[in-house]
Design an enzyme around this catalytic site. Structure first.
Site, mmCIF file in Angstrom:
data_model
loop_
_atom_site.group_PDB
_atom_site.id
_atom_site.type_symbol
_atom_site.label_atom_id
_atom_site.label_comp_id
_atom_site.label_asym_id
_atom_site.label_seq_id
_atom_site.Cartn_x
_atom_site.Cartn_y
_atom_site.Cartn_z
ATOM 1 N N GLU A 95 34.225 36.186 29.633
ATOM 2 C CA GLU A 95 32.971 36.914 29.850
ATOM 3 C C GLU A 95 33.187 38.396 30.106
ATOM 4 O O GLU A 95 32.405 39.230 29.636
ATOM 5 C CB GLU A 95 32.236 36.268 31.023
ATOM 6 C CG GLU A 95 30.845 36.806 31.273
ATOM 7 C CD GLU A 95 30.169 36.068 32.420
ATOM 8 O OE1 GLU A 95 29.311 36.683 33.071
ATOM 9 O OE2 GLU A 95 30.505 34.901 32.665
ATOM 10 N N ASP A 96 34.236 38.751 30.838
ATOM 11 C CA ASP A 96 34.381 40.131 31.321
ATOM 12 C C ASP A 96 35.556 40.901 30.734
ATOM 13 O O ASP A 96 35.790 42.052 31.125
ATOM 14 C CB ASP A 96 34.516 40.139 32.850
ATOM 15 C CG ASP A 96 33.238 39.671 33.538
ATOM 16 O OD1 ASP A 96 32.171 39.810 32.917
ATOM 17 O OD2 ASP A 96 33.321 39.156 34.662
#
Length: 728
Positions: A95-96
């Protein structure tokens, strides 16, 4: 409405960490239950995650890697397996950071990659609103959880650490995240029986969302605790002495209910703090189940039990697998006290729930074990997903199912089913199987016929009556309370509507093709395929459904299919179409895709017109309905219709009766309507002055002639002064 910030003396929510938890601390903890080679893999995952998050920091200013390390720490206390711990350390990598799922599968394995992907939000898709994005991400996570329960355990540990560090967020963000925690994550932890996480999530969410209420309740508990500490110590000592006299080995300790549980009970049962009897209590932990019942007898000998306040969750566990004996006693000075009696295994299960399946492998095959009960709930999630129209509908169904105030009922063969409070016969039917719910036509409670909407009570025996031709009624949605029943009914109605839309679309398109001198059988396959490709539709059935739902105008589709010049964009229900003299016949049996406008309530015999309503199909109005005038400039959505020679069914119509204000007048009018073979669906009475009243009836008729007979007969009543048909 949320509370304002509390005064400065309120302690900041969440436990404080005296020192930073390091990877060396995690590895030392893991060595107590994992082989060294698996601990090494966890360490390798830490190095990979630290490199991936290099340069990233949290709002608190600390390096980002501290967060996944804290998540893994929580899971290690639950003795989760090493792949779950690896996924916890890497849970934000997809996600990051630029690292993709395939890369994780390559460096570790596909199992770890799937776990990490299940926890990751849907960030690559554009959504219309934050609520829609949130619902879609939660739906993705919950469906991943049905494949591997460890997904939600990682997410719960992730949310727990986020809540512990929530103080650095803005006030609006704190309230939003706390609300989501209280609505979704704490109930999921409860549903999976993980009270150690549930309690802390509830406390942190409560303190951030309602800081003033939390502070006031905390002070009330502290004050009451000081007053009752001596009393509780005396009860503890008395029970310990009695157990020693009887040769029973066990641990006795007092406990205090958590603040959010007290708050919810006060709010739901409308009680003051002093009226909540189980704020303080005593818990007795013993070695075996039979010892629990021996202890129960001893405490009932010591103190009188409060009638009706004994619950045996050992014989009938809660939906999340929780087991214990609960009894409320009249303690010293008449103060009510709750006593909980359980085994050590039940205590572990209450703390760790489904996670105890990994901690203690024995006992997982018992039908009432947290693992099996959790699996049943996960299967229900899949059923809800199939019946949901969109992620937000699915999320609402899950929310409904996450707050089970349990009712325990029996099947005719003695099987126990756990249902949500206020569940009905229909909820019971769907709990057995979706097919049973879909074909349910009646029910029996304790061998007596009962209405399908009858709320069930614990201890009742329920039998479902089914029929091959039975089908869900849309009215059931008004009284069912379980997510599975709601999803099952909506799913069936959705598929039924699609079938009805396809049949209506076929009729509409055939009528337009006939007007152009063609029909469906004569169309060239290449023309159909070309149109479907241009419109982005998978097959002809989808095209007919689109027409039946009012999303595409049949006249424009017909012209394109027979070789007209209208392009695919013009075939949508917003383009202009010329009217033609052919009229579509309304039979009254079209189902949910043909609706009759409530403003004018058309019935057979009325001159009617219809409009296309995207997503709904056709809406029929009376020709003189004033709402149709606004459609004169939008003739593209107008459809010329007429009644079939013999329409089938009863049609609602409203009539207004001005009548003398006399005792029994309503009964006289209702009796006349019933004599004429009409059913009264609703009635409203308004007093105009002291001598007259206005009665408005919603009645069902077969057509204009039937309505005329009813009105003629009503005019013969001496008290009736005026009668009119209502059009709004």
């Amino acid at each position: 409405m949320t509370d304002a910030a509390p005064p400065a003396e309120q302690p900041s929510p969440g436990p404080s960490s005296p020192s930073r938890f390091l990877i060396s601390d995690l590895c030392a903890s893991l060595e107590s239950y994992l082989p060294l080679e698996q601990v090494s893999e966890v360490y390798r995952a830490y190095l990979f995650g630290a490199e991936a998050h290099q340069g990233q920091s949290r709002k608190s200013g600390e390096p980002y890697i501290y967060h996944p390390l804290a998540v893994a720490r929580t899971l290690s206390t639950m003795h989760m397996d090493y792949k779950c711990l690896i996924a916890a350390i890497l849970h934000d990598v997809i996600e990051d950071t630029p690292i993709a799922k395939d890369r994780l599968a390559e460096v570790f394995d596909s199992e770890v990659a799937e776990l990490v992907d299940g926890v990751s939000k849907l960030s690559q898709i554009d959504f219309a609103s934050r609520a829609e994005a949130q619902a879609a991400s939660l739906q993705k996570m919950l469906l991943a959880m049905t494949r591997d329960i460890r997904v939600i355990l990682i997410k719960l540990a992730d949310r727990l650490h986020n809540m512990r560090t929530l103080g650095v967020m803005s006030g609006e963000s704190r309230r939003r995240i706390s609300r989501e925690t209280l609505d979704i994550f704490a109930p999921i932890a409860n549903r999976l029986g993980i009270s150690s996480i549930r309690v802390e999530l509830e406390e942190l969410g409560f303190s951030h969302y309602w800081p003033w209420r939390h502070l006031i309740l905390e002070r009330a508990v502290q004050k009451a605790s000081g007053a009752r500490s001596e009393l509780l110590a005396g009860v503890e000592a008395t029970i310990k002495r009695r157990l020693q006299q009887e040769g029973i080995q066990g641990e006795v300790k007092s406990r205090c209910k958590n603040l959010y549980s007290i708050y919810r009970k006060m709010k739901e049962k409308r009680r003051s703090f002093s009226e909540v009897v189980d704020v303080f209590g005593v818990r007795v932990t013993v070695d075996r189940v039979d010892t629990c019942y021996r202890v129960l007898g001893q405490v009932h000998n010591l103190y009188k039990p409060v009638p009706g306040r004994f619950k045996d969750y050992i014989a009938i566990p809660k939906a999340n697998g929780y087991q214990s004996l609960h009894t409320v006693l009249f303690g010293p000075q008449g103060v009510p006290l709750e006593i909980q009696i359980r085994t050590e295994a039940m205590e572990r299960g209450a703390e760790s729930g489904i996670a105890a399946h990994w901690m203690y492998k024995s006992g997982g095959q018992h039908p009432n074990s947290p693992a099996n009960l959790a699996n049943d709930w996960l299967q229900n999630l899949l059923v809800m997903q199939q019946g949901a129209g969109n992620p937000q509908d699915f999320l609402e169904n899950v929310k409904v199912d996450l707050f089970p105030d349990d009712v325990y009922v029996f099947t005719p063969k003695g099987r126990i089913l756990t249902l949500k409070r206020a569940s009905t016969v229909v909820d019971f039917a769907y709990a057995i199987h979706s097919d049973v719910g879909n074909t349910c036509v009646g029910g029996k409670i304790d061998r007596r016929l009962a209405a399908l909407s009858t709320p069930l009570r614990s201890g009742q025996t329920v039998e479902v009556i089914t029929a091959p031709g039975g089908k869900p009624n849309p009215g059931w949605l008004a009284f069912v309370v379980t997510g599975k029943a709601r999803a099952g009914i909506r799913g069936y109605l959705k598929s039924l509507k699609a079938k009805e839309a396809e049949a209506l679309g076929r009729r509409l398109l055939s009528a337009e093709l006939n007007a152009l001198g063609s029909d469906l059988a004569q169309l060239a396959p290449a023309a159909i395929v070309g149109y479907l490709d241009d419109a982005g539709l998978p097959d002809a059935a989808a095209l007919l459904v689109d027409i039946g739902l009012g999303n595409r105008l049949p006249a424009l589709v017909a012209r394109r299919l027979v070789g007209g010049e209208v392009d695919s964009a013009g075939a949508a229900a917003g383009a202009v179409a010329e009217p033609h003299p052919h009229r579509f016949a309304i039979r009254g049996t079209e189902g949910m895709v043909v609706t009759f406008a409530r403003c004018c309530r058309p019935i057979p015999g009325d001159v009617v017109a219809a409009v296309f309503s995207p997503g709904r199909g056709i809406v029929v109005h009376r020709q003189e309905c004033r709402n149709l005038s606004s459609l004169e400039t939008r003739r593209n959505k107008r459809l010329d219709v007429e009644w079939a020679p013999e329409p089938d069914g009863d049609f609602p119509v409203e009539i207004r009766v001005d009548i003398g204000n006399r005792r029994g007048a309503l009964a006289v009018v209702a009796g006349v309507i019933a004599e004429q073979g009409s059913n009264i669906e609703n009635v409203q009475s308004t007093e105009k002055d002291g001598s007259t009243s206005t009665l408005e009836f919603l009645v069902t008729v077969r057509g204009r002639q039937h309505l005329a007979r009813i009105m003629r007969r009503l005019r013969q009543i001496p008290l009736v002064m005026r009668i009119t048909r209502v059009s709004r």
